[in-house]
Design a protein around this motif. Structure first.
Motif, PDB file in Angstrom:
ATOM      1  N   ARG A  64      -4.423   6.687   5.379  1.00 24.16           N
ATOM      2  CA  ARG A  64      -4.510   5.230   5.325  1.00 24.16           C
ATOM      3  C   ARG A  64      -3.501   4.419   5.816  1.00 24.16           C
ATOM      4  NH1 ARG A  64      -5.359   1.089   0.439  1.00 24.16           N
ATOM      5  NH2 ARG A  64      -6.706  -0.340   1.730  1.00 24.16           N
ATOM      6  N   HIS A 113       0.830  -1.268  -0.028  1.00 29.01           N
ATOM      7  CA  HIS A 113       0.144   0.009  -0.029  1.00 29.01           C
ATOM      8  C   HIS A 113       0.771   1.212  -0.068  1.00 29.01           C
ATOM      9  CE1 HIS A 113      -3.465  -2.223   1.886  1.00 29.01           C
ATOM     10  NE2 HIS A 113      -3.577  -2.396   0.388  1.00 29.01           N
ATOM     11  N   THR A 167     -10.944  -3.058   3.419  1.00 33.77           N
ATOM     12  CA  THR A 167     -10.920  -3.414   2.090  1.00 33.77           C
ATOM     13  C   THR A 167     -12.021  -4.032   1.462  1.00 33.77           C
ATOM     14  OG1 THR A 167      -9.506  -4.239   0.093  1.00 33.77           O
ATOM     15  CG2 THR A 167      -9.845  -5.678   1.723  1.00 33.77           C
ATOM     16  N   TYR A 168     -12.373  -4.076   0.230  1.00 29.72           N
ATOM     17  CA  TYR A 168     -13.662  -4.765  -0.502  1.00 29.72           C
ATOM     18  C   TYR A 168     -14.957  -4.345   0.067  1.00 29.72           C
ATOM     19  CZ  TYR A 168     -10.279  -7.561  -3.504  1.00 29.72           C
ATOM     20  OH  TYR A 168      -9.320  -7.910  -4.213  1.00 29.72           O
ATOM     21  N   TYR A 221      -6.309  -2.044   7.959  1.00 31.26           N
ATOM     22  CA  TYR A 221      -7.193  -1.467   6.905  1.00 31.26           C
ATOM     23  C   TYR A 221      -8.335  -2.048   6.428  1.00 31.26           C
ATOM     24  CZ  TYR A 221      -5.066  -4.626   3.583  1.00 31.26           C
ATOM     25  OH  TYR A 221      -4.787  -5.743   2.786  1.00 31.26           O
TER      26      TYR A 221
END
Length: 201
Positions: free
Chosen positions: A64, A56, A80-81, A78
DNA sequence: AGCACGATTAACT
DNA sequence: GTTAATCGTGCTC
């Protein structure tokens, strides 16, 4: 479990690939309101700096990824999706963005709690994926940046069980989509290949 | 301000 | 094997 079995910060202040390999067999412990939940780390992946185009931090320091630039031994968590939280451990010098993704664990303590957090899912699939284990251990954004080497934290990593080198399978990282070579094929994924030792009493 | 996509999972055919 | 779910992030306009 003894407080003194917590892995100390210097363990994490090293090359991220080496840390990813050595985290295999360690015990991840979560202290929730309902009680302790723990499991042996069985699969990890290393993400190594802004030059690693799968990491990332390839986009540089942002809100982030800020935790990845922080001190080693802290959690980088973190989203995601649109629905999944993933747990990483920050490694290396402060200011250098690298982290180990915890991809799977083998449940040890708090099986009743895991069962509750993973209702409708077969036992074999309780914690066999990076977003599955965060659900099982109730890990979310509120734990982002937490110090995993501090006994006051509600999440930490302890000395677990020794895993022989020849029982660790090394391969390339998965789920990287269009990440270009050589990063796509870097052998930075580690997992226990023979789980037979877990069946012993 | 708008948009394409992701270090995934679970439920399908 | 294929695909919907679902939204924060970083990039483009």
């Amino acid at each position: 479990m003894q407080i003194n079995s917590i892995i100390p910060a210097p363990f994490y202040n090293r090359d991220v690939v080496q840390v990813a390999r050595e985290l295999i067999g360690k015990r991840l412990v979560r202290r929730s309101d309902a009680g302790l939940i723990s499991g042996i780390i069985s699969e990890t992946e290393a993400y190594n700096g802004s030059q690693d185009l799968a990491c990332h931090a390839r986009a540089g320091r942002t809100a982030r990824t800020a935790t990845m630039y922080g001190p080693a031994g802290h959690a980088y968590i973190y989203f995601t999706y649109g629905m999944h939280w993933l747990l990483n451990v920050v490694t290396g010098e402060e200011g250098y963005p690298a982290a180990v993704l915890i991809r799977a664990i083998l449940p040890q303590e708090g099986l009743d709690l895991i069962s509750k957090n993973r209702t409708g899912v077969g036992r074999e699939h309780w914690t066999d994926g990076p977003a599955k284990l965060t659900r099982a251990l109730l890990i979310g954004k509120e734990l982002n940046g937490i110090n995993l080497t501090n006994s006051d934290s509600n999440l930490w990593i302890e000395a677990g069980v020794p895993i022989p080198q020849d029982n660790i399978y090394v391969s390339s990282r998965i789920g990287l989509g269009k990440t270009p070579e050589p990063w796509l094929s870097m052998p930075w994924r580690f997992r226990i290949s023979d789980l037979a030792f877990m069946d012993k009493p």
